[in-house]
Write an enzyme that holds these catalytic residues in place. Structure first.
Site, PDB file in Angstrom:
ATOM      1  CG  ASP A  49      -1.923   1.086   1.269  1.00 52.65           C
ATOM      2  OD1 ASP A  49      -1.728   2.084   0.565  1.00 52.65           O
ATOM      3  OD2 ASP A  49      -2.916   0.953   2.013  1.00 52.65           O
ATOM      4  CG  HIS A  50       3.052   4.009  -3.210  1.00 50.73           C
ATOM      5  ND1 HIS A  50       3.993   4.739  -2.518  1.00 50.73           N
ATOM      6  CD2 HIS A  50       3.632   3.703  -4.397  1.00 50.73           C
ATOM      7  CE1 HIS A  50       5.078   4.875  -3.256  1.00 50.73           C
ATOM      8  NE2 HIS A  50       4.898   4.256  -4.402  1.00 50.73           N
TER       9      HIS A  50
END
Length: 479
Positions: free
Chosen positions: A449-450
């Site tokens: 998850d950026h």
């Protein structure tokens, strides 16, 4: 004196709102004991045997095998105090029903999450005999939210009536149960058009159920005819000697497959994910595993699996990069760093893909993780995983190499922040110490998850995992 209790589908926990009936374990007329399993249901997470909190005779079942019921819907009715099936006929389920009463001795305690027989006693409402049923006043308004209770008499019950039109004429409608009236109202069934099968024309629940089925069959027939006409109109002309076009198969998205579809869709729509990958020389890891298993001897306990070693490497990597052991609170716009590692691992079963969770994996060694993975895998294979064993993960390890593929781009198991994918380990040409050699090579893929970290953190995590795979001594240095 026997009285009939309605057992509703209880709250199965973990936010589940419905379940599919897989198999009935009792028949109408069977005598059941308190807490005896009566039905096997499949939720979006697991197969569950549901125990009945009442002891008595089963008078009715609701729902066929393969149908879905929402939480709170009736499952079955039980005549408590009946000594045999004849003391509470199946058709009487609409005429006597009550909620469980605290301390009555007729039910167990909290059988499942959110369900029990310790609730306050429901108020009773009795139908009083009328001297002249033909001149009865109009029936009471709609039934209250709680089911009404009627004592089961030794002689035919007095008939409550509602004024209406019966078979084209104005007259009384014989309905004794507010439950029956409510059921008819919910399905838009006109009680004035029904002829009751009970004593003195009493309309029973079975009469309303039959009317509902007839209405459903009529609607289905109309829809099928309309669909068939549309298909015929849209289908290409089939000439002599050519095969007719095949019909598309429709498969309902429900149960485990439906839950997986919902979770993957939510992951893709909410999480801005990114994937990085690296090839690693797993020759030394495989040699270390062989040495471990050889040292344990023929009777030294279970063998250490490659998955257990990779899981232990992941827990060490998460200790160094805790950003990936987190979740995002979208409402508060906060990243929540989680204190412990509950490691999920993907397992393919006949029911579909499930992700059992190894609790507190950060406190376990490779042998302990391997034993727990083996135990949970066996439960998954037999469909006996509980909802609690399938939820609460903080990081997932996906070994898709067992399917004979080298790489993949994993989809994050929402609401986690990352997943590590592992391809097959196989001999490949590799430059080792400056020379070309055949080595055991594996591809590792990390989807993250950026929002919780940038590429530097994700790359550092993946590189540390690859270094431990290539040189297991790196892991020993951090233990």
């Amino acid at each position: 004196m026997a009285h009939v209790l309605e057992f509703k589908l209880p709250d199965l926990g973990e936010g589940l709102t419905e379940a599919e009936i897989v198999r009935w374990l009792v028949e109408v007329g069977d005598v059941v004991a308190i807490d005896q399993p009566v039905v096997e249901v499949e939720t979006a997470k697991a197969m569950v045997e549901v125990p009945c909190p009442y002891g008595g005779v089963v008078t009715a079942r609701f729902g066929e095998e393969g149908s879905e019921l929402p939480v709170g819907a009736p499952l079955l009715t039980v005549a408590v105090g009946a000594t045999d099936a004849s003391s509470a006929a199946p058709g009487d389920d609409g005429a006597a029903a009550e909620e469980p009463s605290s301390g009555s001795g007729s039910g167990s305690g909290n059988v499942l999450v959110g369900y029990g027989t310790g609730a306050p006693a429901a108020r009773r409402r009795r139908i009083r005999p009328e001297r002249n049923t033909a001149s009865a006043a109009p029936a009471a308004p709609a039934a209250p939210a709680a089911p009404a209770v009627v004592s089961a008499p030794s002689r035919p019950a007095p008939v409550a009536v509602a004024v209406g039109e019966v078979n084209g004429r104005q007259g009384p409608v014989a309905v004794v149960s507010p439950l029956v009236r409510r059921l008819a109202r919910q399905h838009e069934i006109d009680l004035r058009q029904l002829t009751g099968s009970g004593p003195d024309g009493l309309i029973l629940r079975a009469d309303v159920d039959s009317a509902i089925r007839r209405a459903g069959e009529a609607v289905t027939e109309v829809e099928a005819r309309t669909t068939a006409e549309s298909v015929v109109a849209a289908a290409p002309t089939v000439h002599a000697g050519t095969a007719a076009p095949a019909t598309a198969e429709r498969i309902p998205l429900r149960g485990v497959r439906g839950a997986v579809a919902d979770k993957l869709s939510r992951s893709r729509s909410e999480i801005p994910d990114a994937t990085c990958w690296v090839d690693a020389d797993a020759t030394e890891l495989m040699a270390a595993r062989a040495a471990m298993n050889a040292a344990s001897g023929p009777s030294g306990g279970p063998k250490v699996s490659v998955l257990a070693l990779l899981a232990r490497i992941c827990t060490a990597a998460l200790a160094r990069y805790p950003e990936l052991n987190s979740t995002v609170d979208t409402a508060a716009r906060e990243i929540v760093r989680l204190p412990g590692v509950h490691l999920g691992f993907a397992a393919q079963t006949e029911r579909g893909l499930v992700v059992p969770v190894v609790r507190d994996a950060h406190t376990r060694n490779a042998e302990s993780i391997g034993a727990e993975v083996a135990r949970l895998t066996e439960l998954a294979r037999t469909g006996k995983l509980s909802p609690a064993q399938l939820t609460g993960g903080t990081f997932t390890l996906n070994n898709y190499g067992v399917f004979g593929v080298d790489g993949s781009t994993p989809i994050i198991n929402h609401p986690e922040a990352a997943m590590l994918g592992v391809g097959r380990i196989m001999p490949k040409p590799w430059v080792h110490h400056g020379e070309l050699a055949v080595r055991q090579v594996v591809q590792l893929s990390l989807t993250f998850d950026h929002r919780v970290c940038d590429g530097g953190t994700a790359g550092g995590f993946l590189r540390y995992v690859a270094d431990c795979v290539e040189q297991p001594a790196v892991l020993l240095r951090t233990l």
